[in-house]
Design an enzyme around this catalytic site. Structure first.
Site, mmCIF file in Angstrom:
data_model
loop_
_atom_site.group_PDB
_atom_site.id
_atom_site.type_symbol
_atom_site.label_atom_id
_atom_site.label_comp_id
_atom_site.label_asym_id
_atom_site.label_seq_id
_atom_site.Cartn_x
_atom_site.Cartn_y
_atom_site.Cartn_z
ATOM 1 C CB CYS A 27 -1.199 -4.505 -19.435
ATOM 2 S SG CYS A 27 -1.192 -6.264 -19.039
ATOM 3 C CG ASP A 67 2.199 -12.266 -12.357
ATOM 4 O OD1 ASP A 67 2.861 -12.133 -11.323
ATOM 5 O OD2 ASP A 67 0.961 -12.316 -12.363
ATOM 6 C CG HIS A 123 -2.236 -0.697 0.934
ATOM 7 N ND1 HIS A 123 -3.058 -1.178 1.921
ATOM 8 C CD2 HIS A 123 -2.859 -0.987 -0.238
ATOM 9 C CE1 HIS A 123 -4.126 -1.726 1.378
ATOM 10 N NE2 HIS A 123 -4.021 -1.622 0.074
ATOM 11 C CD GLU A 134 -0.903 -13.143 -16.133
ATOM 12 O OE1 GLU A 134 -0.494 -12.357 -15.268
ATOM 13 O OE2 GLU A 134 -2.105 -13.329 -16.363
#
Length: 1018
Positions: A913, A866, A595, A842
């Site tokens: 992405c 990933d 976070h 990925e």
């Protein structure tokens, strides 16, 4: 794991008594170089605590934790006493399995031995064995346990006939790795047998690698030509191992209880409990096991004694099972069965009682819970240590943050590698923020009620503080996370756990931190990176309340510009940051998904995380350069390094201003090659902001936010409305929606999954969605309904090969056909749809087999985050290795090149992405590799578009060629920097050139090298 060899077996031993036997066992370990002579005292000390007799003539003597200093190397010695030895507890021992272990490896041997105990006559065979091979055969026979768990159950399947249920059950067993394709064919040809109560059984031995039972229940009982169906059981029989009989017994026991008719209404967890032997009417109680070494012999024996006492006092002997485990229900009064569960610290024990007297059941269960909480004869600590003796909840990591560390600071003009968390560069003196030390008494004489009042008042004050932070939070992401913190404080379970400690005489501070620490540690012990990072949120909330309780002021930041350095930083800390003063952020811990990193990006503060503990030793006021692009911290830089950084910052600010002004212009290279620049979104509410920043569409909508925002799976109407919000904001621009991507590392509370040793390589993404096809079908229906005639792109995550794509695409084709037929019936004409189907690349296998996948998709989108961690075998959240997980590694670039080549050969387009798409050095390489679309965070869109407009295609291809020729990611970045210095135009020249060519760029063809726009339907 410990293993047994022929040399470990000593036959035909003789001992005068059990002490002599232990002496011989210790001597054998010493002779084998496994322990010092002092280890004998550890063996005797363990027997003084509790007998190590296991059953069937076997004892497993091992030392105490204190005696591990006498262990030289992990090992096992097995001594056979054919005449037997009278053990001190009255049993007769024929075999000593003596263990010297430097950790808890003896638990593996223990679990293996408990399986031996279930075999008839094993004691006699071990006593009469004349060769080491006979003993090894008896002890070391590997028995693969049968499979029956949440992964082999499929509840509420929308089937219409028996064959669909059979196929679904067989597919579930294949997905669980228990059978191969031949089993599915055999099951379709098999004739199921009716067992009664609507339950049917189909079985086969074809292509079975492990005995297993799958049970599929329909949404409601089916009335078919074969008869009534409430459940279909698929049994895979391993002819060599056997082990299938216990599975059948579980199924038949369930029928004996008359539960067959109620199966369609059960959830997977309830069905598993019934199959495990838990009565539907049983009263339950659960408790977390805190013993350091799990249920080994001593605490297991204490638990068994407690169960027997419960039987004597209340006439009820409770049963026991492990939450989320397929071991079944065992009697809590059976030592061998309890040991066989192999329960470890942190696991949840579920006790059940089925007596007729409800009060007696509850009393028996309370006895068991109390016994476990008391430690079962051992001293236990909460799931993470906390220093009650020092009257402070500081953990080891927090002690570092308060300066209790001897870690040396980095040298002057050195560069510390870290994880790039938020782009940009900053230069400023640092301020090292150390977490406060909360000093308080752990016990209180004021009484539980008075302490509870203090805690309630402090929680309320903390909630008011958080609400105030929410109201002035910058950005929706920050407000959302702070709101989550405020909700945490209202969690009744947290307060209930604290209240229990208050009733035991603890102070409000100690009780509160104990509850927080236990809850956070329970998440951390799941070996789950994302949950571990969210556990930091719990501690952040906990410290806020402690600050109120102890009237401890929060650290006060300097009023001058500075770089904030801290061990880690919670969302509420980020919310207090004065962005006019904080130039950059450096944390010792954390990963790119924490976070603190997410919020730093939302505020636009240059940040790096995971820099290591040495940064905490940097003296306040030392000048730092924070490079949020490359993930580096320069400590007390030289004049030349500082000058280069200042030039880079000035150029960056100039570029940002120019990029914002031209954000709506297309991303077209100097020679007219167009690249789509679109947005990554984690929430449909942010689509409008992405458009305002120049997004030409959405390249990745993470749809799991819809599922995580609800306490149960969202229905069709809810999903349709959510997706429609984003489509409305895009005003005809295309939307790439990734279907639900949850699983081992991103669980949903209402979709329980078994614990996995490696959730990143487990049941997640499309492979999980295909086990619940009805969930995927609803999502696809919602996306297509919301889109109507607007451009929608459906993208499947974690696809490893063509088989998984075909399984998912079949659902899309069927749903689309149903929607089209309904539309045509209502309107008299077929609908106009703009739909494309693609997969996320990925997993390396998907890139390596892209040529076989490409003919059946419209696009690929490379998820470099990933793909990089799977290719390099580095967890991108790893505290020390994540800085090496660089998407510019030539191995990753090769996979992207293969993907682009395969896609363009079949008329498909390719997007990127992942984080690499917004890496300034990588943009040219990706364009040179032929990537058609770059999908980045909304804040990065103007800069990425500007970067594309600075390039020409020939230069980009040269960058790609040079990058592919390098051996490491460091060499790639160095080579690209050298190229820039040799011939790439300056920022001013590029800005001027871009302006001069802008009209030409608009007029130029937007077609890519394959001849079509990446956004056109293929």
């Amino acid at each position: 794991m410990l293993s047994l060899d022929r040399e470990d077996i000593l036959l035909a031993a003789h001992a005068s008594d059990w002490r002599d036997a232990l002496q011989q066992a210790a001597d054998a370990l010493v002779a084998g170089g496994r322990a010092t002579p002092d280890y004998r005292e550890g063996l005797l000390a363990r027997e003084a605590q509790s007998s190590t007799y296991l059953g069937q003539g076997i004892a497993i003597p091992h030392g105490t934790p204190d005696s591990r200093e006498a262990v030289l190397a992990t090992g096992v010695r097995v001594l056979q006493f054919p005449q037997g030895v009278e053990w001190h507890d009255g049993n007769r021992v024929f075999l000593l399995v003596t263990i010297a272990a430097q950790s808890d490896e003896h638990l593996d041997i223990l679990r293996a031995l408990t399986r031996v105990l279930d075999r008839d006559g094993v004691s006699e065979r071990l006593a009469s064995a004349t060769t080491a091979e006979e003993v090894l055969s008896e002890l070391g026979r590997e028995v693969v346990p049968p499979r029956l768990d949440a992964e082999t159950l499929l509840c509420g399947f929308p089937a219409r006939d028996r064959d669909e249920l059979v196929l679904a059950g067989a597919a579930r067993l294949r997905q669980a790795g228990c059978v191969s394709d031949g089993f599915i064919s055999a099951m379709l040809a098999a004739q199921p047998v009716a067992l009664g109560q609507g339950v049917w059984l189909a079985q086969s031995q074809q292509d079975v690698t492990r005995s297993a039972l799958a049970i599929v229940t329909p949404e409601k009982a089916l009335e078919t030509r074969h008869g009534r169906i409430t459940a279909l059981a698929c049994l895979a029989v391993d002819a060599q191992q056997g082990q299938h009989q216990p599975l059948l017994e579980r199924l038949l026991t369930l029928l004996e209880e008359g539960a067959g008719e109620s199966l369609p209404g059960l959830s997977a967890s309830a069905l598993l409990a019934r199959l495990s032997g838990e009565s539907a009417t049983a009263q339950l109680a659960q408790v977390v096991l805190l013993n350091a070494h799990g249920l080994h012999a001593r605490p297991a024996k204490q638990l068994v004694q407690a169960a027997r006492e419960a039987g004597e006092q209340h006439g009820v002997i409770p049963a026991l099972r492990l939450e989320g485990d397929d071991s079944g229900v065992v009697s809590a009064a059976s030592l061998t069965k309890v040991l066989g569960l192999g329960a470890r610290r942190g696991q949840t024990l579920i006790f059940s009682a089925s007596g007729d007297d409800s009060a007696a059941n509850q009393a028996a269960l309370s006895m068991m819970v109390s016994a476990v909480q008391a430690g079962l004869g051992e001293a236990v600590e909460p799931l993470a240590d906390w220093r009650a003796d020092a009257a402070t909840p500081l953990e080891a990591s927090e002690q570092q943050a308060t300066g209790d560390t001897q870690q040396a600071a980095p040298d002057a003009d050195s560069v510390v590698p870290a994880v790039a968390a938020s782009p940009g560069m900053a230069i400023a003196p640092c301020w090292v923020m150390r977490l406060p030390r909360f000093v308080y008494e752990t016990r209180s004489d004021a009484g539980a009620d008075r302490e509870a009042e203090r805690l309630v008042a402090s929680i309320q004050t903390a909630r008011e503080q958080l609400l105030a932070l929410v109201n002035r939070a910058e950005g929706a992401e920050m407000a959302e996370i702070l709101s989550m913190h405020e909700e945490m404080l209202g969690d009744p379970e947290l307060f209930a756990a604290a209240r229990e400690s208050l009733d035991e005489g603890h102070s409000a501070e100690a009780a509160w931190w104990s509850a927080i620490d236990s809850a956070a540690s329970a998440q951390e012990n799941l070996a789950d990176r994302l949950l571990a990072e969210r556990a930091a949120d719990l501690r952040d909330v906990g410290r806020r309340v402690l600050g109120v309780l102890t009237d401890t002021p929060l650290p006060s930041a300097p009023e001058t510009p500075h770089v904030l350095v801290t061990e880690d930083i919670g969302p509420s800390d980020v919310a207090r940051l004065d962005t006019t003063r904080v130039r950059g952020l450096v944390t010792a811990l954390g990963g790119a998904t924490s976070h603190s990193a997410i919020l730093a990006r939302s505020l636009g503060i240059p940040a790096v995380v995971g820099a290591g503990p040495s940064v905490l030793a940097i003296a306040d006021g030392s000048e730092l350069i924070v490079d949020g692009e490359r993930g580096r911290v320069s400590v007390m830089p030289s004049a030349s390094r500082r000058a280069r950084a200042e030039e880079a910052i000035a150029g960056h600010e100039q570029r940002q201003a120019a990029a914002w002004e031209s954000r709506m212009a297309p991303a077209t290279t100097l020679d007219g090659h167009h690249v789509e620049v679109v947005a990554n979104l984690g929430n449909t509410a942010h689509a409008g902001d992405a458009v305002e920043r120049g997004a030409e569409g959405v390249g990745l909508l993470r749809t799991e936010f819809v599922f995580m925002a609800h306490p149960q799976a969202p229905d069709l109407a809810t999903q349709t409305a959510q997706y429609g919000e984003a489509l409305d904001a895009l005003e005809g621009r295309p939307l790439v929606a990734r279907t639900l991507d949850v699983g081992g590392d991103k669980p949903l509370p209402y979709w329980p999954l078994p614990r996995e040793d490696n959730p990143f390589l487990g049941l997640r993404g499309i492979r999980l969605a295909l086990t619940r096809p009805e969930v995927l079908e609803t999502q696809v229906r919602a996306l297509l309904t919301a889109a109507g005639a607007r451009p929608i792109r459906l993208m499947f995550p974690m696809v490893k090969d063509l088989a998984e794509l075909r399984g998912a695409r079949a659902i899309v084709d069927r749903v689309r056909a149903e929607l089209d037929a309904a539309y045509e019936t209502e309107h008299g004409q077929p609908p106009v749809r703009d739909v494309q189907v693609g997969v996320m690349i990925e997993i390396p296998s998907a890139a390596l087999t892209a040529a076989s996948i490409a003919p059946e998709v419209d696009f690929f989108s490379v998820g470099t985050n990933d793909l990089t961690q799977y290719t390099l075998a580095i967890d991108r959240g790893h505290a020390t290795l994540s800085a090496q997980a660089d998407g510019l590694h030539p191995a990753v670039l090769r996979l992207i090149e293969m993907t682009v080549s395969a896609a363009h050969a079949h008329g498909a387009w390719v997007g990127v992405c992942g984080e690499l798409a917004s890496d300034d050095q990588a943009v040219g390489v990706l364009v040179g590799l032929g990537v058609d679309e770059l999908s980045v965070s909304s804040r990065q869109i103007p800069l990425v578009k500007a970067r594309v407009r600075e390039l020409d295609l020939a230069t980009a291809r040269e960058q790609a060629r040079v990058a592919l020729a390098q051996p490491t990611s460091e060499d790639v970045r160095s080579a690209l920097e050298a190229l820039l210095e040799q011939g790439e135009p300056s920022t001013a020249e590029v800005t001027s050139g871009a302006a001069a060519s802008h009209a030409a760029s608009n007029a130029a063809s937007n077609a890519d090298s394959s001849g079509h726009s990446p956004r056109e339907s293929v």
